[in-house]
Motif scaffolding. Structure first.
Motif, mmCIF file in Angstrom:
data_model
loop_
_atom_site.group_PDB
_atom_site.id
_atom_site.type_symbol
_atom_site.label_atom_id
_atom_site.label_comp_id
_atom_site.label_asym_id
_atom_site.label_seq_id
_atom_site.Cartn_x
_atom_site.Cartn_y
_atom_site.Cartn_z
ATOM 1 N N MET A 178 0.840 -1.192 0.000
ATOM 2 C CA MET A 178 0.000 0.000 0.000
ATOM 3 C C MET A 178 0.878 1.246 0.000
ATOM 4 O O MET A 178 1.973 1.250 0.566
ATOM 5 C CB MET A 178 -0.895 0.004 1.241
ATOM 6 N N THR A 179 0.376 2.304 -0.615
ATOM 7 C CA THR A 179 1.082 3.581 -0.586
ATOM 8 C C THR A 179 0.804 4.272 0.743
ATOM 9 O O THR A 179 -0.120 3.906 1.479
ATOM 10 C CB THR A 179 0.633 4.498 -1.724
ATOM 11 N N THR A 204 -5.543 7.034 4.353
ATOM 12 C CA THR A 204 -6.993 6.979 4.149
ATOM 13 C C THR A 204 -7.603 5.868 4.998
ATOM 14 O O THR A 204 -8.635 6.077 5.646
ATOM 15 C CB THR A 204 -7.320 6.750 2.657
ATOM 16 N N LEU A 205 -6.977 4.717 5.009
ATOM 17 C CA LEU A 205 -7.462 3.581 5.789
ATOM 18 C C LEU A 205 -7.504 3.912 7.284
ATOM 19 O O LEU A 205 -8.471 3.597 7.975
ATOM 20 C CB LEU A 205 -6.565 2.365 5.554
ATOM 21 N N MET A 206 -6.458 4.573 7.773
ATOM 22 C CA MET A 206 -6.361 4.891 9.196
ATOM 23 C C MET A 206 -7.081 6.192 9.554
ATOM 24 O O MET A 206 -7.185 6.525 10.736
ATOM 25 C CB MET A 206 -4.884 4.987 9.596
ATOM 26 N N ARG A 207 -7.500 6.926 8.531
ATOM 27 C CA ARG A 207 -8.160 8.225 8.711
ATOM 28 C C ARG A 207 -7.265 9.214 9.454
ATOM 29 O O ARG A 207 -7.670 9.869 10.409
ATOM 30 C CB ARG A 207 -9.497 8.064 9.421
ATOM 31 N N VAL A 208 -6.019 9.278 8.988
ATOM 32 C CA VAL A 208 -5.042 10.242 9.495
ATOM 33 C C VAL A 208 -4.385 10.914 8.293
ATOM 34 O O VAL A 208 -4.622 10.529 7.154
ATOM 35 C CB VAL A 208 -3.965 9.557 10.386
ATOM 36 N N THR A 253 1.268 11.916 9.359
ATOM 37 C CA THR A 253 1.216 11.007 10.504
ATOM 38 C C THR A 253 1.780 9.651 10.134
ATOM 39 O O THR A 253 2.537 9.038 10.908
ATOM 40 C CB THR A 253 -0.238 10.868 11.013
ATOM 41 N N VAL A 254 1.472 9.158 8.952
ATOM 42 C CA VAL A 254 1.998 7.872 8.493
ATOM 43 C C VAL A 254 3.516 7.968 8.344
ATOM 44 O O VAL A 254 4.239 7.066 8.775
ATOM 45 C CB VAL A 254 1.330 7.426 7.178
ATOM 46 N N SER A 288 9.660 6.731 -2.791
ATOM 47 C CA SER A 288 8.408 6.567 -2.049
ATOM 48 C C SER A 288 8.458 5.334 -1.151
ATOM 49 O O SER A 288 9.303 4.455 -1.319
ATOM 50 C CB SER A 288 7.231 6.470 -3.014
ATOM 51 N N TYR A 289 7.562 5.300 -0.200
ATOM 52 C CA TYR A 289 7.454 4.184 0.732
ATOM 53 C C TYR A 289 6.262 3.318 0.360
ATOM 54 O O TYR A 289 5.247 3.814 -0.125
ATOM 55 C CB TYR A 289 7.241 4.693 2.161
ATOM 56 N N ARG A 290 6.388 2.014 0.635
ATOM 57 C CA ARG A 290 5.276 1.075 0.489
ATOM 58 C C ARG A 290 5.187 0.291 1.789
ATOM 59 O O ARG A 290 6.200 -0.024 2.414
ATOM 60 C CB ARG A 290 5.498 0.102 -0.674
ATOM 61 N N LEU A 291 3.955 -0.025 2.177
ATOM 62 C CA LEU A 291 3.720 -0.737 3.419
ATOM 63 C C LEU A 291 2.910 -1.987 3.130
ATOM 64 O O LEU A 291 1.951 -1.942 2.350
ATOM 65 C CB LEU A 291 2.965 0.157 4.401
ATOM 66 N N ARG A 292 3.303 -3.101 3.757
ATOM 67 C CA ARG A 292 2.551 -4.336 3.569
ATOM 68 C C ARG A 292 1.225 -4.218 4.307
ATOM 69 O O ARG A 292 1.162 -3.705 5.427
ATOM 70 C CB ARG A 292 3.326 -5.533 4.104
ATOM 71 N N GLU A 293 0.191 -4.716 3.684
ATOM 72 C CA GLU A 293 -1.139 -4.657 4.266
ATOM 73 C C GLU A 293 -1.169 -5.362 5.626
ATOM 74 O O GLU A 293 -1.794 -4.876 6.575
ATOM 75 C CB GLU A 293 -2.140 -5.300 3.310
#
Length: 64
Positions: free
Chosen positions: A11-12, A18-22, A26-27, A44-49
């Motif tokens: 995930m970007t 958007t998922l965390m509503r922040v 903050t991310v 850019s950064y990517r985060l595993r779901e």
């Protein structure tokens, strides 16, 4: 197209925010603090779901 076995959705920062509503800032702070594991791809950064799900589950508290 099927997802190759052993691969996980990346995930970007914007998707996680958007998922965390922040905010995206903050991310980025969570990534820089080491609280949220990420992979840097180019600039850019990517985060595993699963890492995001684990982070949210570990911060969950029950009210009342």
């Amino acid at each position: 197209m099927a997802k190759p076995e052993g691969r996980e959705r990346l995930m970007t920062v914007a998707e996680v925010a958007t998922l965390m509503r922040v905010s995206t800032m903050t991310v980025y702070r969570l990534i820089n603090a080491g609280d949220l594991p990420s992979v840097r791809i180019g600039k850019s950064y990517r985060l595993r779901e699963s890492d995001v799900d684990h982070y949210l589950a570990s911060r969950y508290t029950q009210a009342g």
